[in-house]
Write a protein that holds these residues in place. Structure first.
Motif, mmCIF file in Angstrom:
data_model
loop_
_atom_site.group_PDB
_atom_site.id
_atom_site.type_symbol
_atom_site.label_atom_id
_atom_site.label_comp_id
_atom_site.label_asym_id
_atom_site.label_seq_id
_atom_site.Cartn_x
_atom_site.Cartn_y
_atom_site.Cartn_z
ATOM 1 N N ASN A 148 -6.501 6.990 2.063
ATOM 2 C CA ASN A 148 -7.872 6.783 1.582
ATOM 3 C C ASN A 148 -8.620 5.792 2.469
ATOM 4 O O ASN A 148 -9.807 5.970 2.764
ATOM 5 C CB ASN A 148 -7.862 6.315 0.127
ATOM 6 C CG ASN A 148 -7.577 7.450 -0.838
ATOM 7 O OD1 ASN A 148 -7.861 8.612 -0.530
ATOM 8 N ND2 ASN A 148 -7.008 7.138 -1.980
ATOM 9 N N MET A 149 -7.910 4.760 2.914
ATOM 10 C CA MET A 149 -8.551 3.779 3.818
ATOM 11 C C MET A 149 -8.868 4.446 5.155
ATOM 12 O O MET A 149 -9.931 4.208 5.736
ATOM 13 C CB MET A 149 -7.633 2.566 4.022
ATOM 14 C CG MET A 149 -7.600 1.665 2.812
ATOM 15 S SD MET A 149 -6.747 0.125 3.129
ATOM 16 C CE MET A 149 -5.123 0.541 2.573
ATOM 17 N N ARG A 150 -7.956 5.283 5.608
ATOM 18 C CA ARG A 150 -8.168 5.992 6.881
ATOM 19 C C ARG A 150 -9.416 6.875 6.782
ATOM 20 O O ARG A 150 -10.273 6.867 7.667
ATOM 21 C CB ARG A 150 -6.921 6.837 7.186
ATOM 22 C CG ARG A 150 -7.022 7.724 8.397
ATOM 23 C CD ARG A 150 -5.709 8.484 8.606
ATOM 24 N NE ARG A 150 -5.827 9.386 9.730
ATOM 25 C CZ ARG A 150 -6.315 10.609 9.664
ATOM 26 N NH1 ARG A 150 -6.715 11.085 8.495
ATOM 27 N NH2 ARG A 150 -6.399 11.369 10.734
ATOM 28 N N LYS A 151 -9.509 7.588 5.669
ATOM 29 C CA LYS A 151 -10.635 8.503 5.471
ATOM 30 C C LYS A 151 -11.958 7.747 5.438
ATOM 31 O O LYS A 151 -12.947 8.147 6.065
ATOM 32 C CB LYS A 151 -10.433 9.266 4.155
ATOM 33 C CG LYS A 151 -11.160 10.576 4.079
ATOM 34 C CD LYS A 151 -10.625 11.360 2.909
ATOM 35 C CE LYS A 151 -11.586 12.464 2.545
ATOM 36 N NZ LYS A 151 -11.240 13.066 1.258
ATOM 37 N N LEU A 152 -11.923 6.625 4.731
ATOM 38 C CA LEU A 152 -13.140 5.812 4.627
ATOM 39 C C LEU A 152 -13.519 5.232 5.992
ATOM 40 O O LEU A 152 -14.699 5.215 6.371
ATOM 41 C CB LEU A 152 -12.892 4.684 3.616
ATOM 42 C CG LEU A 152 -14.045 4.273 2.723
ATOM 43 C CD1 LEU A 152 -14.694 5.461 2.047
ATOM 44 C CD2 LEU A 152 -13.567 3.279 1.677
ATOM 45 N N ALA A 153 -12.505 4.775 6.737
ATOM 46 C CA ALA A 153 -12.764 4.200 8.064
ATOM 47 C C ALA A 153 -13.331 5.272 8.999
ATOM 48 O O ALA A 153 -14.269 5.018 9.760
ATOM 49 C CB ALA A 153 -11.488 3.598 8.646
ATOM 50 N N LEU A 154 -12.775 6.485 8.906
ATOM 51 C CA LEU A 154 -13.272 7.578 9.756
ATOM 52 C C LEU A 154 -14.702 7.975 9.379
ATOM 53 O O LEU A 154 -15.456 8.486 10.202
ATOM 54 C CB LEU A 154 -12.358 8.808 9.631
ATOM 55 C CG LEU A 154 -11.025 8.721 10.374
ATOM 56 C CD1 LEU A 154 -10.141 9.907 10.004
ATOM 57 C CD2 LEU A 154 -11.251 8.680 11.888
ATOM 58 N N PHE A 204 0.852 -1.194 0.000
ATOM 59 C CA PHE A 204 0.000 0.000 0.000
ATOM 60 C C PHE A 204 0.887 1.244 0.000
ATOM 61 O O PHE A 204 1.878 1.304 0.728
ATOM 62 C CB PHE A 204 -0.869 0.048 1.260
ATOM 63 C CG PHE A 204 -1.983 -0.964 1.287
ATOM 64 C CD1 PHE A 204 -2.859 -1.098 0.218
ATOM 65 C CD2 PHE A 204 -2.161 -1.769 2.410
ATOM 66 C CE1 PHE A 204 -3.901 -2.029 0.254
ATOM 67 C CE2 PHE A 204 -3.199 -2.698 2.451
ATOM 68 C CZ PHE A 204 -4.067 -2.829 1.369
ATOM 69 N N SER A 205 0.519 2.228 -0.825
ATOM 70 C CA SER A 205 1.216 3.527 -0.759
ATOM 71 C C SER A 205 0.545 4.339 0.343
ATOM 72 O O SER A 205 -0.536 3.966 0.839
ATOM 73 C CB SER A 205 1.087 4.266 -2.094
ATOM 74 O OG SER A 205 -0.249 4.714 -2.260
#
Ligand SMILES: Cc1cc2nc3c(=O)[nH]c(=O)nc-3n(C[C@H](O)[C@H](O)[C@H](O)COP(=O)(O)O)c2cc1C
Length: 191
Positions: free
Chosen positions: A137-143, A130-131
């Motif tokens: 992007n995963m963090r944003k989606l999880a938040l 993962f870059s």
């Protein structure tokens, strides 16, 4: 109560995983009132490249195949009640679209609906490594309420092979959807 769900397959490697999940949903179709399936155009290209051919002839009557450009589908609106969406596998491109709210296809739009309505959005990302962009992007989606669920096989259940690993992983997604399937491989279930 039976659930309405959306299952989306995007153009990441490992479409077999999405196909396996769909077959598991079909096997347990008594838990679902309706299952909307969206296969992105790029998923079809990746499938070709990986010599994987989709065969949806096993779909039960409560499965509905949608076109990725069909923004008039019921699940494109928050006023249509459904439990949530599983994106399996999820490409980094679809992940980015969902994290930024740019809805260029129905999959992104349904993700947007899930987030704005507080519904389940279960994302199975597929890329390695993962870059930082992917991680952000995963963090944003999880938040925002999404669940990031990479296919990381477990070993405590002593899997007999890849099929067993896929199966156990799919059951964990069922758990997240609130569909509890009896499974003797669960940790210490008999104690
Ligand atoms: C054979 C093949 C394998 C690919 N595997 C991945 C992958 O594992 N993860 C990923 O993020 N993109 C992968 N891609 C690139 C995506 O298909 C591309 O970013 C596409 O725009 C995704 O579109 P979609 O998300 O709308 O399906 C792959 C492409 C090809 C041709």
């Amino acid at each position: 109560m039976k659930k309405r769900i959306v299952v989306a397959l995007t153009g990441a490697s490992g479409l077999k995983l999405g196909d396996y999940f769909l077959r598991k949903v079909a096997e347990n179709s008594e838990f679902f009132e309706k299952v909307f399936v969206i296969v992105s155009d790029n998923a079809k290209l990746v499938a070709d490249a990986e010599n994987f051919s989709f065969d949806f002839s096993y779909f039960p009557e409560n499965f509905v195949l949608l076109n990725q450009n069909d923004f008039s589908a019921p699940v494109a609106s928050g006023s249509y009640p459904f439990e949530g969406m599983v994106v399996i596998p999820c490409s980094m491109s679809s992940l980015a679209s969902m994290a930024s709210g740019v809805g260029t296809n129905l999959i992104h739009r349904v993700a947007d609906v899930c987030l704005k309505e507080g519904r389940k959005l279960i994302v199975v990302p597929r890329e390695t490594p993962f870059s930082l962009v992917h991680i952000e992007n995963m963090r944003k989606l999880a938040l925002s309420g999404g669940r990031i669920v990479p296919f990381i096989p477990s070993f405590y259940n002593n899997p007999s092979g890849i099929e067993d690993m896929l199966d156990f992983f799919c059951i964990r997604i069922f758990d997240l959807l609130g569909v509890e399937i009896k499974d003797e491989r669960r940790w210490r279930i008999d104690e």
